[in-house]
Design a protein around this motif. Structure first.
Motif, PDB file in Angstrom:
ATOM      1  N   GLY A  47       0.784  -1.212   0.029  1.00 12.75           N
ATOM      2  CA  GLY A  47       0.125  -0.186   0.162  1.00 12.75           C
ATOM      3  C   GLY A  47       0.847   1.363   0.112  1.00 12.75           C
ATOM      4  N   ILE A  48       0.242   2.393   0.096  1.00 14.93           N
ATOM      5  CA  ILE A  48       0.916   3.641   0.133  1.00 14.93           C
ATOM      6  C   ILE A  48       0.482   4.357   1.474  1.00 14.93           C
ATOM      7  CG2 ILE A  48       1.328   3.890  -2.413  1.00 14.93           C
ATOM      8  CD1 ILE A  48      -1.049   5.911  -2.242  1.00 14.93           C
ATOM      9  N   ALA A  49       1.341   5.354   1.831  1.00 18.60           N
ATOM     10  CA  ALA A  49       1.024   6.034   3.229  1.00 18.60           C
ATOM     11  C   ALA A  49       1.114   7.496   2.492  1.00 18.60           C
ATOM     12  CB  ALA A  49       2.145   5.713   4.016  1.00 18.60           C
ATOM     13  N   VAL A  50       0.318   8.208   3.087  1.00 20.39           N
ATOM     14  CA  VAL A  50       0.315   9.622   2.611  1.00 20.39           C
ATOM     15  C   VAL A  50      -0.179  10.393   4.013  1.00 20.39           C
ATOM     16  CG1 VAL A  50      -0.791  11.438   1.066  1.00 20.39           C
ATOM     17  CG2 VAL A  50      -0.831   8.989   0.325  1.00 20.39           C
ATOM     18  N   PHE A  69      -3.753  -0.761  -7.834  1.00 23.77           N
ATOM     19  CA  PHE A  69      -2.199  -0.974  -7.431  1.00 23.77           C
ATOM     20  C   PHE A  69      -2.049  -0.319  -6.290  1.00 23.77           C
ATOM     21  CE2 PHE A  69       2.129  -0.438  -8.025  1.00 23.77           C
ATOM     22  CZ  PHE A  69       2.424  -1.939  -8.354  1.00 23.77           C
ATOM     23  N   PHE A  70      -2.405   0.898  -6.207  1.00 25.29           N
ATOM     24  CA  PHE A  70      -1.919   1.449  -4.904  1.00 25.29           C
ATOM     25  C   PHE A  70      -2.753   1.706  -3.736  1.00 25.29           C
ATOM     26  CE2 PHE A  70       0.229   4.028  -8.900  1.00 25.29           C
ATOM     27  CZ  PHE A  70       1.559   3.891  -7.894  1.00 25.29           C
ATOM     28  N   SER A  71      -3.473   0.836  -3.621  1.00 19.62           N
ATOM     29  CA  SER A  71      -4.465   0.497  -2.575  1.00 19.62           C
ATOM     30  C   SER A  71      -3.818  -0.585  -1.718  1.00 19.62           C
ATOM     31  CB  SER A  71      -5.887   0.295  -2.974  1.00 19.62           C
ATOM     32  OG  SER A  71      -6.729   1.367  -3.573  1.00 19.62           O
ATOM     33  N   PRO A  72      -4.025  -0.534  -0.343  1.00 17.69           N
ATOM     34  CA  PRO A  72      -4.872   0.561   0.534  1.00 17.69           C
ATOM     35  C   PRO A  72      -3.789   1.845   0.590  1.00 17.69           C
ATOM     36  CG  PRO A  72      -4.028  -1.235   1.956  1.00 17.69           C
ATOM     37  CD  PRO A  72      -3.809  -1.602   0.590  1.00 17.69           C
ATOM     38  N   CYS A  73      -4.695   2.898   0.686  1.00 18.36           N
ATOM     39  CA  CYS A  73      -3.796   4.130   0.899  1.00 18.36           C
ATOM     40  C   CYS A  73      -3.974   4.457   2.456  1.00 18.36           C
ATOM     41  CB  CYS A  73      -4.312   5.131  -0.007  1.00 18.36           C
ATOM     42  SG  CYS A  73      -3.602   6.834   0.463  1.00 18.36           S
ATOM     43  N   PHE A  74      -3.227   4.388   3.316  1.00 19.23           N
ATOM     44  CA  PHE A  74      -3.033   4.755   4.694  1.00 19.23           C
ATOM     45  C   PHE A  74      -2.901   6.106   4.914  1.00 19.23           C
ATOM     46  CE2 PHE A  74      -1.594   0.223   4.043  1.00 19.23           C
ATOM     47  CZ  PHE A  74      -2.424  -0.343   4.823  1.00 19.23           C
ATOM     48  N   VAL A  75      -3.414   7.013   5.571  1.00 17.30           N
ATOM     49  CA  VAL A  75      -3.532   8.497   5.464  1.00 17.30           C
ATOM     50  C   VAL A  75      -3.509   9.119   6.999  1.00 17.30           C
ATOM     51  CG1 VAL A  75      -4.680   8.426   3.279  1.00 17.30           C
ATOM     52  CG2 VAL A  75      -5.959   8.725   5.249  1.00 17.30           C
ATOM     53  N   VAL A  76      -3.140  10.175   6.826  1.00 10.38           N
ATOM     54  CA  VAL A  76      -3.365  11.088   8.067  1.00 10.38           C
ATOM     55  C   VAL A  76      -4.243  12.211   7.780  1.00 10.38           C
ATOM     56  CG1 VAL A  76      -2.079  12.540   9.849  1.00 10.38           C
ATOM     57  CG2 VAL A  76      -1.087  10.278   9.049  1.00 10.38           C
ATOM     58  N   GLY A  77      -5.351  12.354   8.606  1.00  9.03           N
ATOM     59  CA  GLY A  77      -6.460  13.308   8.638  1.00  9.03           C
ATOM     60  C   GLY A  77      -7.531  13.307   7.731  1.00  9.03           C
ATOM     61  N   GLU A  78      -8.638  13.948   7.975  1.00  5.35           N
ATOM     62  CA  GLU A  78      -9.906  13.496   7.145  1.00  5.35           C
ATOM     63  C   GLU A  78      -9.684  14.161   5.777  1.00  5.35           C
ATOM     64  OE1 GLU A  78     -12.813  15.173   9.688  1.00  5.35           O
ATOM     65  OE2 GLU A  78     -12.516  13.788  11.427  1.00  5.35           O
ATOM     66  N   ARG A  79      -8.913  15.346   5.568  1.00  6.66           N
ATOM     67  CA  ARG A  79      -8.978  15.905   4.558  1.00  6.66           C
ATOM     68  C   ARG A  79      -8.105  14.963   3.400  1.00  6.66           C
ATOM     69  NH1 ARG A  79      -4.904  20.856   3.115  1.00  6.66           N
ATOM     70  NH2 ARG A  79      -5.344  21.020   0.848  1.00  6.66           N
ATOM     71  N   GLY A 113     -10.311   7.463  -5.971  1.00  8.76           N
ATOM     72  CA  GLY A 113     -10.548   6.269  -6.200  1.00  8.76           C
ATOM     73  C   GLY A 113      -9.825   5.094  -5.563  1.00  8.76           C
ATOM     74  N   LEU A 114      -9.119   5.666  -4.540  1.00  8.35           N
ATOM     75  CA  LEU A 114      -8.229   4.856  -3.701  1.00  8.35           C
ATOM     76  C   LEU A 114      -9.145   4.245  -2.459  1.00  8.35           C
ATOM     77  CD1 LEU A 114      -4.870   7.224  -3.558  1.00  8.35           C
ATOM     78  CD2 LEU A 114      -5.268   5.009  -4.987  1.00  8.35           C
ATOM     79  N   LYS A 115      -8.447   3.150  -1.985  1.00 11.13           N
ATOM     80  CA  LYS A 115      -9.003   2.742  -0.764  1.00 11.13           C
ATOM     81  C   LYS A 115      -8.479   3.208   0.354  1.00 11.13           C
ATOM     82  CE  LYS A 115      -9.578  -1.569   1.899  1.00 11.13           C
ATOM     83  NZ  LYS A 115      -9.377  -3.360   2.214  1.00 11.13           N
ATOM     84  N   ALA A 116      -9.189   4.505   0.993  1.00  7.51           N
ATOM     85  CA  ALA A 116      -8.394   5.208   2.042  1.00  7.51           C
ATOM     86  C   ALA A 116      -8.540   4.369   3.247  1.00  7.51           C
ATOM     87  CB  ALA A 116      -8.813   6.425   1.750  1.00  7.51           C
ATOM     88  N   ILE A 117      -7.725   4.456   4.172  1.00  7.73           N
ATOM     89  CA  ILE A 117      -7.738   3.839   5.436  1.00  7.73           C
ATOM     90  C   ILE A 117      -7.226   4.761   6.302  1.00  7.73           C
ATOM     91  CG2 ILE A 117      -6.901   2.102   7.214  1.00  7.73           C
ATOM     92  CD1 ILE A 117      -6.969  -0.128   4.776  1.00  7.73           C
TER      93      ILE A 117
END
Length: 279
Positions: free
Chosen positions: A67-70, A90-100, A109-113
């Motif tokens: 996955g990717i981290a943003v 391909f780039f999923s899941p997408c691990f994120v910080v922040g609601e925005r 279209g990414l699977k945001a976690i």
């Protein structure tokens, strides 16, 4: 609820201030604007070149991208072209910080976690380390046990030039392989002299920061140092990471908005204005 007598210095781009500015004025406050950072995207070609070089090296080593981290919505915006260049998912899941950032990832279209309770990059690193089994990064040695050595634990981190390297260090300490692509640069800006002149004449001042980089720009500002305020302003952070930056730089009293929304920031402004030690 009133903000009469309070001057609020907003430190992000003027185009982003409209709704909050209107609410502050509606409640009787005055708004002064002075953006403290600018975002400059790295070119699409450089981002793609970095990605395809990493992809070739890692696939030759039989690593699977987990996955990717943003950790910033700015990185998503800068890398949007790249994220659409691979097959869907391909780039999923997408691990994120922040609601925005989570909303921006979902719109692409990414699977945001966006893990509950995670408020900064180190919190996300801790989440990824504790969820390693769930993510399939540990090899099973029996029906119930897993080895301690991770496998195929490759993570791509899309980040800005000034991102905290502690995120990578923490993951690598737990066996992850972290590759990064710097997608944007943060340009620090000087506090506007005209804006600071207005702030200097105000009886009460609150300064709103949206990022640690903005705090850094404020601290380095020659305008602020050459013309210090006679009254100590209240500093408001839109997020815990920014509040940590305020504390590290000795800027206080300060308060963090409970949510990075217009109402969350407005509530924080009202809160500091009503404090007996400030009002």
């Amino acid at each position: 609820m009133t903000l009469t007598g309070l001057t609020v210095l907003l430190t992000r781009e003027v185009r982003d201030n409209g709704p909050l500015k209107a609410r502050i004025i509606e409640l009787g406050g005055q708004v002064v604007e002075s953006p403290l950072i600018s975002i400059q995207h790295v070119s699409d070609n450089l981002i793609e070149e970095a990605w395809f070089r990493l992809r070739k090296e890692r696939l030759e080593g039989s690593l699977t991208l987990r996955g990717i981290a943003v950790t910033s919505a700015n990185a998503l915006a800068a890398a949007e072209h790249l994220l659409g260049s691979e097959e869907e998912g391909f780039f999923s899941p997408c691990f994120v910080v922040g609601e925005r950032t989570a909303r921006a990832a979902a719109q692409m279209g990414l699977k945001a976690i966006h893990p509950e309770g995670v408020k900064n990059a180190l919190g996300l690193a801790a989440y990824l380390c504790t969820k390693a089994v769930m993510l399939g990064t540990y090899a099973r040695t029996s029906s119930t046990a897993y080895t301690e050595q991770p496998r195929n634990n490759w993570l791509l981190w899309l980040r800005g030039q000034m991102a905290d390297e502690a995120f990578r260090s923490e993951l690598e300490r737990h066996g992850w392989i972290v590759d990064d692509i710097v997608c944007y640069e943060t340009i620090l800006r000087e506090v506007s002299q005209s804006a600071w002149a207005q702030v200097s004449r105000a009886p009460r001042v609150a300064v709103v920061f949206y990022s640690p980089s903005a705090v850094q720009a404020f601290v380095k500002s020659s305008v602020v140092h050459e013309d210090p305020l006679t009254e100590v302003p209240m500093f408001i952070a839109v997020g815990e990471t920014t509040k940590v930056a305020l504390l590290k730089n000795g800027l206080g009293p300060n308060v963090a908005a409970l949510s990075p929304t217009i109402e969350g920031v407005l509530d924080a402004i009202v809160q500091v204005n009503e404090r007996s030690s400030f009002a």
